[in-house]
Each structure stands twice: as structure tokens, then as C-alpha cells.
Design a protein around this motif. Structure first.
Motif, PDB file in Angstrom:
ATOM      1  N   ASN A 100      66.440  11.408 -20.534  1.00 24.90           N
ATOM      2  CA  ASN A 100      66.313  12.815 -20.135  1.00 24.90           C
ATOM      3  C   ASN A 100      64.964  13.389 -20.544  1.00 24.90           C
ATOM      4  N   GLU A 101      64.465  12.979 -21.696  1.00 21.07           N
ATOM      5  CA  GLU A 101      63.147  13.421 -22.133  1.00 21.07           C
ATOM      6  C   GLU A 101      62.064  12.878 -21.205  1.00 21.07           C
ATOM      7  N   ILE A 102      62.195  11.619 -20.818  1.00 20.47           N
ATOM      8  CA  ILE A 102      61.243  11.014 -19.878  1.00 20.47           C
ATOM      9  C   ILE A 102      61.301  11.733 -18.537  1.00 20.47           C
ATOM     10  N   ALA A 103      62.508  12.127 -18.120  1.00 10.79           N
ATOM     11  CA  ALA A 103      62.668  12.828 -16.841  1.00 10.79           C
ATOM     12  C   ALA A 103      61.964  14.174 -16.838  1.00 10.79           C
ATOM     13  N   SER A 104      61.792  14.770 -18.008  1.00  9.58           N
ATOM     14  CA  SER A 104      61.137  16.080 -18.064  1.00  9.58           C
ATOM     15  C   SER A 104      59.609  15.977 -18.039  1.00  9.58           C
ATOM     16  N   MET A 105      59.074  14.759 -18.155  1.00 12.35           N
ATOM     17  CA  MET A 105      57.626  14.575 -18.114  1.00 12.35           C
ATOM     18  C   MET A 105      57.114  14.752 -16.679  1.00 12.35           C
ATOM     19  N   PRO A 106      55.895  15.255 -16.528  1.00 14.85           N
ATOM     20  CA  PRO A 106      55.347  15.396 -15.170  1.00 14.85           C
ATOM     21  C   PRO A 106      55.046  14.038 -14.551  1.00 14.85           C
ATOM     22  N   SER A 107      55.231  13.951 -13.233  1.00 17.30           N
ATOM     23  CA  SER A 107      54.944  12.707 -12.516  1.00 17.30           C
ATOM     24  C   SER A 107      53.434  12.550 -12.339  1.00 17.30           C
ATOM     25  N   LYS A 108      53.041  11.408 -11.798  1.00 13.21           N
ATOM     26  CA  LYS A 108      51.624  11.133 -11.577  1.00 13.21           C
ATOM     27  C   LYS A 108      51.002  12.169 -10.637  1.00 13.21           C
ATOM     28  N   ASP A 109      51.708  12.499  -9.549  1.00 14.27           N
ATOM     29  CA  ASP A 109      51.186  13.492  -8.607  1.00 14.27           C
ATOM     30  C   ASP A 109      51.069  14.865  -9.257  1.00 14.27           C
ATOM     31  N   GLU A 110      52.058  15.234 -10.070  1.00 17.24           N
ATOM     32  CA  GLU A 110      51.996  16.520 -10.774  1.00 17.24           C
ATOM     33  C   GLU A 110      50.823  16.552 -11.753  1.00 17.24           C
ATOM     34  N   LEU A 111      50.577  15.427 -12.425  1.00 19.09           N
ATOM     35  CA  LEU A 111      49.437  15.365 -13.341  1.00 19.09           C
ATOM     36  C   LEU A 111      48.113  15.478 -12.590  1.00 19.09           C
ATOM     37  N   TYR A 112      48.024  14.835 -11.427  1.00 22.17           N
ATOM     38  CA  TYR A 112      46.808  14.957 -10.619  1.00 22.17           C
ATOM     39  C   TYR A 112      46.563  16.406 -10.207  1.00 22.17           C
ATOM     40  N   SER A 113      47.615  17.090  -9.783  1.00 26.60           N
ATOM     41  CA  SER A 113      47.429  18.480  -9.353  1.00 26.60           C
ATOM     42  C   SER A 113      47.080  19.373 -10.543  1.00 26.60           C
ATOM     43  N   MET A 114      47.652  19.104 -11.723  1.00 27.07           N
ATOM     44  CA  MET A 114      47.290  19.877 -12.918  1.00 27.07           C
ATOM     45  C   MET A 114      45.822  19.656 -13.279  1.00 27.07           C
ATOM     46  N   PHE A 115      45.395  18.410 -13.177  1.00 23.71           N
ATOM     47  CA  PHE A 115      44.011  18.080 -13.481  1.00 23.71           C
ATOM     48  C   PHE A 115      43.060  18.743 -12.489  1.00 23.71           C
ATOM     49  N   ALA A 116      43.413  18.667 -11.206  1.00 23.56           N
ATOM     50  CA  ALA A 116      42.565  19.279 -10.176  1.00 23.56           C
ATOM     51  C   ALA A 116      42.475  20.791 -10.363  1.00 23.56           C
ATOM     52  N   SER A 117      43.589  21.423 -10.686  1.00 23.36           N
ATOM     53  CA  SER A 117      43.544  22.881 -10.877  1.00 23.36           C
ATOM     54  C   SER A 117      42.745  23.243 -12.125  1.00 23.36           C
ATOM     55  N   SER A 118      42.768  22.382 -13.145  1.00 25.13           N
ATOM     56  CA  SER A 118      41.961  22.664 -14.334  1.00 25.13           C
ATOM     57  C   SER A 118      40.467  22.516 -14.036  1.00 25.13           C
ATOM     58  N   LEU A 119      40.125  21.668 -13.076  1.00 24.84           N
ATOM     59  CA  LEU A 119      38.727  21.542 -12.669  1.00 24.84           C
ATOM     60  C   LEU A 119      38.292  22.701 -11.780  1.00 24.84           C
ATOM     61  N   ILE A 120      39.183  23.168 -10.952  1.00 21.76           N
ATOM     62  CA  ILE A 120      38.857  24.218  -9.993  1.00 21.76           C
ATOM     63  C   ILE A 120      38.771  25.592 -10.657  1.00 21.76           C
ATOM     64  N   CYS A 121      39.560  25.820 -11.687  1.00 25.59           N
ATOM     65  CA  CYS A 121      39.617  27.134 -12.329  1.00 25.59           C
ATOM     66  C   CYS A 121      38.249  27.617 -12.812  1.00 25.59           C
ATOM     67  N   PRO A 122      37.482  26.841 -13.574  1.00 23.25           N
ATOM     68  CA  PRO A 122      36.157  27.331 -13.988  1.00 23.25           C
ATOM     69  C   PRO A 122      35.215  27.568 -12.807  1.00 23.25           C
ATOM     70  N   LEU A 123      35.310  26.724 -11.811  1.00 26.02           N
ATOM     71  CA  LEU A 123      34.474  26.903 -10.619  1.00 26.02           C
ATOM     72  C   LEU A 123      34.825  28.200  -9.909  1.00 26.02           C
ATOM     73  N   ARG A 124      36.111  28.487  -9.806  1.00 26.54           N
ATOM     74  CA  ARG A 124      36.565  29.721  -9.172  1.00 26.54           C
ATOM     75  C   ARG A 124      36.070  30.939  -9.955  1.00 26.54           C
ATOM     76  N   GLN A 125      36.141  30.880 -11.274  1.00 29.76           N
ATOM     77  CA  GLN A 125      35.665  31.991 -12.095  1.00 29.76           C
ATOM     78  C   GLN A 125      34.156  32.188 -11.925  1.00 29.76           C
ATOM     79  N   PHE A 126      33.415  31.094 -11.851  1.00 27.42           N
ATOM     80  CA  PHE A 126      31.980  31.166 -11.635  1.00 27.42           C
ATOM     81  C   PHE A 126      31.673  31.811 -10.284  1.00 27.42           C
TER      82      PHE A 126
END
Length: 139
Positions: A100-126
Motif C-alpha cells: 500500500n505504501e508503494i501504491a501511494s508513490m508517484p508513477s514514472k509518468d507522474e514524476l516526469y510531469s512533476m519534474f517538467a513543471s518544476s522546470l517550467i515554473c521559474p521560466l514562467r515567473q521570468f
């Protein structure tokens, strides 16, 4: 791989589980427990024998190891008759709580989207800062 008890599931519920699994590329199989014991023994994985009682369904994915636990956890919330028993993750036998703990971890696709949004956020603010500067200079 996830081991779940399906004894009280109706045919319609089992079909629903199989359909949801198929959509995600997950394999749902029912094997004889003796066959699974033999396979696990040959792979030298210990500790799964205690969970191989009753009627079990084996759910696994060749692509991503996090998908089967997520599917079972989500499906068990809707259908209480599916009982998660154990699983094998990275060669280790895990109990229900660990799966159940493993099931609550984000999947690979979710991690990619989190990473992409973390890259886009500073660019958007700029970009917003540059836009505001351009606006103030034009006034």
C-alpha cells in the motif's frame, strides 16, 4: 507483482478488474498456488508461501512495477471483496502495508510531469517579470 485474494469477487467485478488492468498494460492471471510456489522457489525468493492460500489472483506489469499495486489499491477501495495480500517488489516479498505504501508513490509518468513543471515554473515567473517590465517601460 501483487498477490490478492479474489474469492468473493463476482464475475462482473473480476471482468472490471481485468479491463482496467488491460487499459494500463497490466497482466492479471490466476495460477495454481503450487505453480507459483515452484516458480518463487526457483527464483530463490523466500517469504511468499505464507500468502499462497485461498484463491489468489496475480497482477503484474512488464513495464512499470508501480502500476499493479496502484491498480489493486484503487480497485480495493471500490470493491472490498478484493483483498491485497502481499507482493514482490524489486525481488523482495512485501506485506500488505508495504505494498500500500508503494501504491501511494508517484508513477514514472507522474514524476516526469512533476519534474517538467518544476522546470517550467521559474521560466514562467521570468516571463511574467519581463512582461511586467515591458509594460512599465511602455507607460
Amino acid at each position: 507483482m501483487v498477490v490478492a485474494e479474489y474469492k468473493k469477487l463476482t464475475v462482473a467485478q473480476m471482468s472490471d478488474l481485468r479491463n482496467k488492468a488491460r487499459e494500463q498494460g497490466i497482466i492479471v492471471k490466476v495460477y495454481k498456488d503450487s505453480l507459483v510456489r515452484r516458480a518463487v522457489s526457483e527464483l530463490k525468493i523466500q517469504g511468499l508461501d505464507a500468502y499462497l492460500i485461498e484463491q489468489n489472483v496475480y497482477i503484474f506489469s512488464e513495464d512499470e512495477a508501480l502500476l499493479p499495486p496502484k491498480l489493486v489499491a484503487d480497485f480495493a477501495k471500490i470493491n472490498e471483496n478484493l483483498k491485497l495480500k502481499a507482493g514482490i517488489y524489486e525481488g523482495n516479498v512485501m506485506d500488505t502495508a508495504a505494498i500500500n505504501e508503494i501504491a501511494s508513490m508517484p508513477s514514472k509518468d507522474e514524476l516526469y510531469s512533476m519534474f517538467a513543471s518544476s522546470l517550467i515554473c521559474p521560466l514562467r515567473q521570468f516571463m511574467l517579470t519581463v512582461k511586467e517590465l515591458a509594460k512599465t517601460k511602455s507607460e
